[in-house]
Design a protein around this motif. Structure first.
Motif, PDB file in Angstrom:
ATOM      1  N   ASN A   1       4.866  -2.194   7.585  1.00  0.00           N
ATOM      2  CA  ASN A   1       3.548  -1.775   8.036  1.00  0.00           C
ATOM      3  C   ASN A   1       2.559  -1.625   6.893  1.00  0.00           C
ATOM      4  OD1 ASN A   1       4.334  -1.667  10.754  1.00  0.00           O
ATOM      5  ND2 ASN A   1       5.060   0.447  10.548  1.00  0.00           N
ATOM      6  N   TYR A   2       3.060  -1.638   5.679  1.00  0.00           N
ATOM      7  CA  TYR A   2       2.210  -1.409   4.507  1.00  0.00           C
ATOM      8  C   TYR A   2       2.181  -2.609   3.568  1.00  0.00           C
ATOM      9  CZ  TYR A   2       2.509   3.220   6.446  1.00  0.00           C
ATOM     10  OH  TYR A   2       2.452   4.279   7.324  1.00  0.00           O
ATOM     11  N   LEU A   3       2.672  -3.727   4.038  1.00  0.00           N
ATOM     12  CA  LEU A   3       2.591  -4.966   3.272  1.00  0.00           C
ATOM     13  C   LEU A   3       1.429  -5.799   3.801  1.00  0.00           C
ATOM     14  CD1 LEU A   3       6.329  -6.095   2.990  1.00  0.00           C
ATOM     15  CD2 LEU A   3       4.955  -4.859   1.296  1.00  0.00           C
ATOM     16  N   ARG A   4       0.575  -6.245   2.908  1.00  0.00           N
ATOM     17  CA  ARG A   4      -0.542  -7.092   3.302  1.00  0.00           C
ATOM     18  C   ARG A   4      -0.325  -8.474   2.708  1.00  0.00           C
ATOM     19  NH1 ARG A   4      -6.381  -5.096   1.748  1.00  0.00           N
ATOM     20  NH2 ARG A   4      -5.717  -5.782  -0.324  1.00  0.00           N
ATOM     21  N   PRO A   5      -0.016  -9.469   3.536  1.00  0.00           N
ATOM     22  CA  PRO A   5       0.243 -10.820   3.019  1.00  0.00           C
ATOM     23  C   PRO A   5      -0.966 -11.383   2.275  1.00  0.00           C
ATOM     24  CG  PRO A   5       0.982 -10.628   5.296  1.00  0.00           C
ATOM     25  CD  PRO A   5       0.178  -9.399   4.994  1.00  0.00           C
ATOM     26  N   GLY A   6      -0.673 -12.079   1.176  1.00  0.00           N
ATOM     27  CA  GLY A   6      -1.726 -12.759   0.424  1.00  0.00           C
ATOM     28  C   GLY A   6      -1.889 -14.191   0.903  1.00  0.00           C
ATOM     29  N   LYS A   7      -2.721 -14.937   0.204  1.00  0.00           N
ATOM     30  CA  LYS A   7      -3.035 -16.299   0.630  1.00  0.00           C
ATOM     31  C   LYS A   7      -1.839 -17.243   0.513  1.00  0.00           C
ATOM     32  CE  LYS A   7      -7.284 -15.315   1.635  1.00  0.00           C
ATOM     33  NZ  LYS A   7      -7.791 -15.342   3.029  1.00  0.00           N
TER      34      LYS A   7
ATOM     35  N   ASP B   1       0.844  -1.194   0.000  1.00  0.00           N
ATOM     36  CA  ASP B   1       0.000   0.000   0.000  1.00  0.00           C
ATOM     37  C   ASP B   1       0.879   1.244   0.000  1.00  0.00           C
ATOM     38  OD1 ASP B   1      -1.951   1.880   0.224  1.00  0.00           O
ATOM     39  OD2 ASP B   1      -2.960   0.955   1.943  1.00  0.00           O
ATOM     40  N   ALA B   2       1.412   1.574  -1.183  1.00  0.00           N
ATOM     41  CA  ALA B   2       2.320   2.707  -1.313  1.00  0.00           C
ATOM     42  C   ALA B   2       1.595   4.045  -1.092  1.00  0.00           C
ATOM     43  CB  ALA B   2       2.981   2.695  -2.689  1.00  0.00           C
ATOM     44  N   VAL B   3       0.318   4.102  -1.470  1.00  0.00           N
ATOM     45  CA  VAL B   3      -0.441   5.352  -1.344  1.00  0.00           C
ATOM     46  C   VAL B   3      -0.604   5.738   0.119  1.00  0.00           C
ATOM     47  CG1 VAL B   3      -2.666   6.464  -1.755  1.00  0.00           C
ATOM     48  CG2 VAL B   3      -1.656   5.001  -3.523  1.00  0.00           C
ATOM     49  N   ASN B   4      -0.984   4.773   0.948  1.00  0.00           N
ATOM     50  CA  ASN B   4      -1.155   5.071   2.370  1.00  0.00           C
ATOM     51  C   ASN B   4       0.167   5.415   3.036  1.00  0.00           C
ATOM     52  OD1 ASN B   4      -3.873   5.081   2.970  1.00  0.00           O
ATOM     53  ND2 ASN B   4      -3.988   2.885   3.311  1.00  0.00           N
ATOM     54  N   ARG B   5       1.227   4.762   2.598  1.00  0.00           N
ATOM     55  CA  ARG B   5       2.532   5.069   3.195  1.00  0.00           C
ATOM     56  C   ARG B   5       2.962   6.496   2.857  1.00  0.00           C
ATOM     57  NH1 ARG B   5       8.583   2.563   2.187  1.00  0.00           N
ATOM     58  NH2 ARG B   5       9.397   3.206   4.228  1.00  0.00           N
ATOM     59  N   LEU B   6       2.717   6.894   1.614  1.00  0.00           N
ATOM     60  CA  LEU B   6       3.059   8.255   1.213  1.00  0.00           C
ATOM     61  C   LEU B   6       2.240   9.265   2.011  1.00  0.00           C
ATOM     62  CD1 LEU B   6       4.460  10.304  -0.628  1.00  0.00           C
ATOM     63  CD2 LEU B   6       2.651   9.893  -2.319  1.00  0.00           C
ATOM     64  N   ARG B   7       0.962   8.990   2.177  1.00  0.00           N
ATOM     65  CA  ARG B   7       0.105   9.900   2.935  1.00  0.00           C
ATOM     66  C   ARG B   7       0.570  10.008   4.388  1.00  0.00           C
ATOM     67  NH1 ARG B   7      -5.497   7.574   4.364  1.00  0.00           N
ATOM     68  NH2 ARG B   7      -4.060   6.540   5.818  1.00  0.00           N
ATOM     69  N   ASP B   8       0.862   8.853   5.001  1.00  0.00           N
ATOM     70  CA  ASP B   8       1.321   8.854   6.385  1.00  0.00           C
ATOM     71  C   ASP B   8       2.658   9.570   6.526  1.00  0.00           C
ATOM     72  OD1 ASP B   8      -0.927   7.496   7.103  1.00  0.00           O
ATOM     73  OD2 ASP B   8       0.047   5.542   7.354  1.00  0.00           O
ATOM     74  N   SER B   9       3.505   9.405   5.524  1.00  0.00           N
ATOM     75  CA  SER B   9       4.805  10.080   5.549  1.00  0.00           C
ATOM     76  C   SER B   9       4.639  11.598   5.507  1.00  0.00           C
ATOM     77  CB  SER B   9       5.651   9.605   4.373  1.00  0.00           C
ATOM     78  OG  SER B   9       6.882  10.281   4.328  1.00  0.00           O
ATOM     79  N   GLN B  10       3.722  12.043   4.673  1.00  0.00           N
ATOM     80  CA  GLN B  10       3.465  13.479   4.565  1.00  0.00           C
ATOM     81  C   GLN B  10       2.870  14.042   5.855  1.00  0.00           C
ATOM     82  OE1 GLN B  10       0.944  13.395   1.119  1.00  0.00           O
ATOM     83  NE2 GLN B  10       2.644  13.760  -0.316  1.00  0.00           N
ATOM     84  N   LEU B  11       2.159  13.192   6.584  1.00  0.00           N
ATOM     85  CA  LEU B  11       1.572  13.608   7.857  1.00  0.00           C
ATOM     86  C   LEU B  11       2.533  13.441   9.029  1.00  0.00           C
ATOM     87  CD1 LEU B  11      -2.017  12.090   7.464  1.00  0.00           C
ATOM     88  CD2 LEU B  11      -1.358  14.503   7.283  1.00  0.00           C
ATOM     89  N   GLY B  12       3.730  12.912   8.739  1.00  0.00           N
ATOM     90  CA  GLY B  12       4.727  12.743   9.778  1.00  0.00           C
ATOM     91  C   GLY B  12       4.494  11.552  10.689  1.00  0.00           C
ATOM     92  N   GLU B  13       3.737  10.573  10.224  1.00  0.00           N
ATOM     93  CA  GLU B  13       3.447   9.384  11.019  1.00  0.00           C
ATOM     94  C   GLU B  13       4.720   8.541  11.196  1.00  0.00           C
ATOM     95  OE1 GLU B  13       0.726   8.552  12.486  1.00  0.00           O
ATOM     96  OE2 GLU B  13      -0.745   9.936  11.647  1.00  0.00           O
ATOM     97  N   GLU B  14       4.958   8.098  12.421  1.00  0.00           N
ATOM     98  CA  GLU B  14       6.143   7.294  12.720  1.00  0.00           C
ATOM     99  C   GLU B  14       6.123   5.949  11.989  1.00  0.00           C
ATOM    100  OE1 GLU B  14       9.816   6.413  14.301  1.00  0.00           O
ATOM    101  OE2 GLU B  14       8.712   8.315  14.402  1.00  0.00           O
TER     102      GLU B  14
END
Length: 289
Positions: free
Chosen positions: A98-104, A78-91
């Motif tokens: 934290n942005y990898l979602r394991p598949g089946k 989830d690169a989009v959420n990581r970029l957004r969190d980075s811009q918001l200064g999220e640790e």
């Protein structure tokens, strides 16, 4: 932790024919995916659930859709959420995991005990989907570029793959599978299946219902043949309404079977039987003959 027993002999809730048992156990022994084909309603998907139950193994299900890509089974980033969190200064944005979602497949490869992995209706996806899984299913590993690590299976999961023959599967994929076609149950097998679902059901009702059911399936021009699951639904309704077995005889009343909506699922087939019933009443021609 100890692995589950290796032999599949069916379960109390699933009537497995001898050839199906042989196919399941051969695939487990060879450690190859078991590719299951057959008419809709012949128990292809349920088989994976019953294998997991019989072997005491966890079940991981991957239901394939037309939009499913092979990479979805590995992981999603989830690169989009990581970029957004980075811009918001999220640790948390500092750690890519934290942005990898394991598949089946990731779930199956890292399961603490040997699981059963169901890849259901593989032919629904794009034609390249099976080929894109070749290496992962062959080597039982894949590379995660974002973290520079390889996810590898300690023990090969038992892989069950179902197909409804909507598309031809690639030869390279087929070579890596053990194949089995589930034939539609014959009369004796169907009686055993019915007994599992309706213990102690009246033999006379079952006998007449099966005659009507198989005659209906054999009717020329039928667009969709009723399946085992539809037969069971029909029997449930017959029992609930206490239908007399004589009412099921196709030549008794010159009409389509009672509660036929459980068996016939489109207007063309209903109209076909209405025409046959009219001929029966007019000329004594039995529907399906």
């Amino acid at each position: 932790m100890q692995d589950a027993p290796r032999r599949f002999e069916g379960t109390a809730d699933y009537i497995a024919t001898d050839d199906l048992k042989i196919a399941v156990n051969a695939a487990v022994t060879l450690e190859r995916p078991l590719l299951i084909k057959g008419e809709p309603g012949t128990g292809k998907t349920v088989l994976a659930y019953e294998i997991a139950a019989a072997l005491g193994a966890p079940l991981i299900t991957w239901h394939v859709k037309s939009t499913t890509k092979a990479h979805n089974g590995l992981y999603e980033y989830d690169a989009v959420n990581r970029l957004r969190d980075s811009q918001l200064g999220e640790e948390r944005a500092r750690e890519v995991r934290n942005y990898l979602r394991p598949g089946k497949l990731w779930e199956a490869f890292t399961a603490p005990t040997r699981p059963v992995l169901l890849i259901d209706e593989i032919d629904k996806a794009d034609i390249e989907f099976p080929n894109d899984l070749l290496q992962e299913l062959d080597r039982m590993e894949f590379y995660v570029q974002e973290t520079n690590e390889t996810i590898r299976a300690e023990r090969r999961p038992i892989v069950i793959i179902t197909s409804n023959n909507e598309k031809e599967l690639p030869d390279a994929f087929l070579r890596r599978c053990f194949f089995h076609y589930i034939r539609f149950p014959d009369d004796e097998t169907m009686k055993a299946i019915v007994e599992v679902h309706f213990p102690g059901i009246k033999p006379r009702l079952v006998g007449q219902a099966l005659k009507t059911f198989y005659a209906l399936r054999d009717t020329p021009g039928l667009k969709k043949k009723p399946s085992t699951s539809e037969l069971l639904d029909w029997l449930k309704l017959l029992l609930a309404d206490d239908i007399d077995p004589e009412a099921l005889r196709q030549d008794a009343a010159g009409a389509i079977p009672p509660l036929h909506g459980a068996l016939l699922k489109n207007e063309q087939d209903v109209h076909l039987f209405e025409r046959l019933a009219f001929l029966h009443r007019r000329d004594g021609v039995r529907p399906g003959s």
